[in-house]
Write a protein that holds these residues in place. Structure first.
Motif, short mmCIF file in Angstrom:
data_model
loop_
_atom_site.label_atom_id
_atom_site.label_comp_id
_atom_site.label_asym_id
_atom_site.label_seq_id
_atom_site.Cartn_x
_atom_site.Cartn_y
_atom_site.Cartn_z
N LYS A 151 0.84 -1.19 0.00
CA LYS A 151 0.00 0.00 0.00
C LYS A 151 0.88 1.24 0.00
N THR A 152 0.57 2.17 -0.89
CA THR A 152 1.39 3.36 -1.10
C THR A 152 0.50 4.60 -1.16
N ARG A 153 0.91 5.63 -0.46
CA ARG A 153 0.14 6.89 -0.47
C ARG A 153 0.80 7.90 -1.40
N ILE A 154 -0.01 8.49 -2.27
CA ILE A 154 0.48 9.46 -3.25
C ILE A 154 -0.27 10.77 -3.08
N CYS A 155 0.48 11.86 -2.91
CA CYS A 155 -0.08 13.21 -2.87
C CYS A 155 0.14 13.85 -4.22
N MET A 156 -0.91 14.46 -4.78
CA MET A 156 -0.83 14.98 -6.14
C MET A 156 -1.27 16.44 -6.21
N ILE A 157 -0.41 17.26 -6.84
CA ILE A 157 -0.73 18.66 -7.07
C ILE A 157 -0.30 19.05 -8.48
N SER A 158 -0.82 20.18 -8.94
CA SER A 158 -0.43 20.71 -10.24
C SER A 158 -0.76 22.20 -10.25
N ASP A 159 -0.21 22.91 -11.23
CA ASP A 159 -0.56 24.31 -11.46
C ASP A 159 -0.52 25.15 -10.18
N THR A 160 0.59 25.08 -9.49
CA THR A 160 0.77 25.90 -8.30
C THR A 160 1.06 27.35 -8.67
N HIS A 161 1.68 27.59 -9.81
CA HIS A 161 1.95 28.94 -10.28
C HIS A 161 2.58 29.82 -9.19
N THR A 162 3.61 29.27 -8.56
CA THR A 162 4.39 29.97 -7.53
C THR A 162 3.60 30.23 -6.26
N SER A 163 2.53 29.49 -6.04
CA SER A 163 1.76 29.63 -4.81
C SER A 163 2.06 28.47 -3.88
N PRO A 164 2.85 28.68 -2.83
CA PRO A 164 3.03 27.63 -1.82
C PRO A 164 1.75 27.47 -1.03
N PRO A 165 1.62 26.42 -0.22
CA PRO A 165 0.41 26.26 0.58
C PRO A 165 0.14 27.48 1.45
N LEU A 225 5.14 12.31 -3.71
CA LEU A 225 4.49 13.56 -4.09
C LEU A 225 4.70 13.77 -5.58
N LEU A 226 3.61 14.02 -6.31
CA LEU A 226 3.68 14.27 -7.75
C LEU A 226 3.24 15.69 -8.04
N HIS A 227 4.00 16.38 -8.89
CA HIS A 227 3.61 17.72 -9.35
C HIS A 227 3.54 17.68 -10.86
N ALA A 228 2.37 18.01 -11.42
CA ALA A 228 2.13 17.85 -12.86
C ALA A 228 2.37 19.13 -13.66
N GLY A 229 3.21 20.02 -13.18
CA GLY A 229 3.64 21.14 -13.99
C GLY A 229 2.92 22.45 -13.76
N ASP A 230 3.38 23.49 -14.46
CA ASP A 230 3.03 24.88 -14.17
C ASP A 230 3.39 25.19 -12.73
N LEU A 231 4.64 24.94 -12.43
CA LEU A 231 5.19 25.27 -11.13
C LEU A 231 5.15 26.77 -10.90
N THR A 232 5.37 27.55 -11.97
CA THR A 232 5.54 28.99 -11.86
C THR A 232 4.51 29.73 -12.71
N LYS A 233 4.57 31.07 -12.63
CA LYS A 233 3.72 31.90 -13.48
C LYS A 233 4.39 32.16 -14.83
N VAL A 234 5.68 32.48 -14.78
CA VAL A 234 6.37 32.73 -16.04
C VAL A 234 7.86 32.39 -15.96
N GLY A 235 8.24 31.54 -15.02
CA GLY A 235 9.56 30.93 -15.04
C GLY A 235 10.74 31.76 -14.58
N TYR A 236 10.52 32.79 -13.77
CA TYR A 236 11.65 33.52 -13.21
C TYR A 236 12.38 32.65 -12.19
N ARG A 237 13.67 32.96 -12.01
CA ARG A 237 14.47 32.19 -11.07
C ARG A 237 13.85 32.19 -9.67
N VAL A 238 13.43 33.35 -9.20
CA VAL A 238 12.90 33.44 -7.84
C VAL A 238 11.63 32.59 -7.69
#
Length: 336
Positions: free
Chosen positions: A4-18, A38-51
């Motif tokens: 048994k395995t637990r998976i947490c899934m998020i996507s499209d955070t767009h630079t918004s932490p919890p 933990l899986l993140h399906a992309g759009d981590l950021t709004k427009v990809g700046y380093r910060v």
């Protein structure tokens, strides 16, 4: 044998932490639910700046999961080197208005130089160096030591400390979308071999080669609807999912599609069943939970069923308030 395995899934955070933990009216709040993966399906950021990337890496470093698998999305423009160096860099010359906020950041000399030379093409080597420095943030030892693994398109295999072993097919691409990154023309098939023998660079394997399908874009007809009643997912991706029949297909991209569907594969096609959620329970547990493990009332039948999840954290109005999805399921136990 399985575990048994637990998976947490998020996507499209767009630079918004919890959100802060005391914000009890928001299911997406600190800390993220504990999980094996933990899986993140992309759009981590709004427009990809380093910060922005640094903010998301810090969030993932703090997450309680042994393995944190990440792909890019169309907004993560600095992770698509070819796109960024030929067109994407122009998106760093003006503010990107998304929701109530605007990103206007000059976090290093490269960005300052770009802003001073709007009328001429920036130096290609400079752009390439900047894009590669962003990729380095995700692939360096510090990220890996925190369990973060950035996935390029293709197949990847993992084994957890529990003995669970699994395969992931990852792809940050989606049909062309307003000239953002990681795009392909809608009539291009990246995932299936053509009848004439044409082989894509990274095709999705047949069943049982894939346990988890992790893509930024959705398959057509599944949690991909935008006004006015348009399905904007990829038909080729749906066909590939039908061949692979993974345990889970996680994606995002279409914020208004947040939710889950249980897909049952049959001789007459795919039948989709809604997965119910409880608003009060999601606020309390900071997640939408679904149990399809061996002890569940209805365990997932690998090869016969796929759980489709759109885990976009942001709403269509770019409010970070959608609950992460947490799923319990069985994964094979490594032999030996």
């Amino acid at each position: 044998m399985s575990v048994k395995t637990r998976i947490c899934m998020i996507s499209d955070t767009h630079t918004s932490p919890p959100n802060p933990p005391q914000q009890l009216n928001n299911a997406y709040r600190y800390p993220l639910p504990k999980a094996n993966i933990l899986l993140h399906a992309g759009d981590l950021t709004k427009v990809g700046y380093r910060v922005e990337h640094e903010t998301m890496i810090a969030m993932l470093q703090d997450a309680d999961a042994e393995l944190k698998l990440v792909i890019a999305g169309n907004h993560d423009i600095t992770l698509d080197e070819q796109y960024f160096t030929t067109f994407g860099y122009t998106r760093h010359l003006r503010p990107e208005h998304l929701g109530a906020e605007s990103i206007l950041l000059t976090d290093d000399s490269t960005q300052a130089d770009l802003r001073q030379s709007k009328t001429k093409t920036p130096n290609a080597d400079q752009l390439r160096s900047y894009a590669r420095s962003i990729k380095d943030l995700w692939t360096c030892d510090a990220a890996r030591n925190a369990g973060i693994i950035y996935l390029e398109e293709g197949m990847h295999s993992f084994t957890l400390s529990t003995g669970a072993t699994f395969t992931v097919y990852a792809s940050p691409y989606q049909p062309e979308f307003y000239r953002w990154a990681f795009a392909y023309e809608r009539d291009e098939d990246r995932y299936n071999a053509a009848p004439n023998g044409h082989q894509p660079t990274n095709p999705i394997p047949d069943f049982p080669g894939v346990d988890i399908l992790l893509t930024h874009g959705p398959p057509v007809g599944i949690l991909d609807q935008v006004p006015p009643d348009l399905n904007v997912g990829c038909e080729h991706l749906l066909r590939a999912a039908g061949r692979a029949r993974p345990r889970i297909h996680l994606f995002g991209h279409i914020h208004e599609g947040w939710g889950a569907r249980r897909g049952v594969w049959g001789s007459d096609g795919l039948k989709l069943e809604s997965v119910a959620t409880d608003a009060e329970e999601m606020l309390e547990t900071r997640s939408a939970f679904y149990d399809v493990s061996g002890r569940a009332e209805r365990p997932l039948r690998f090869g016969e069923e796929t759980l489709f999840v759109n885990a976009s954290v942001n709403t269509v109005g770019y409010e970070a308030r959608n609950a992460p999805w947490v799923v319990d399921l069985e994964l094979p136990l490594a032999s030996g």
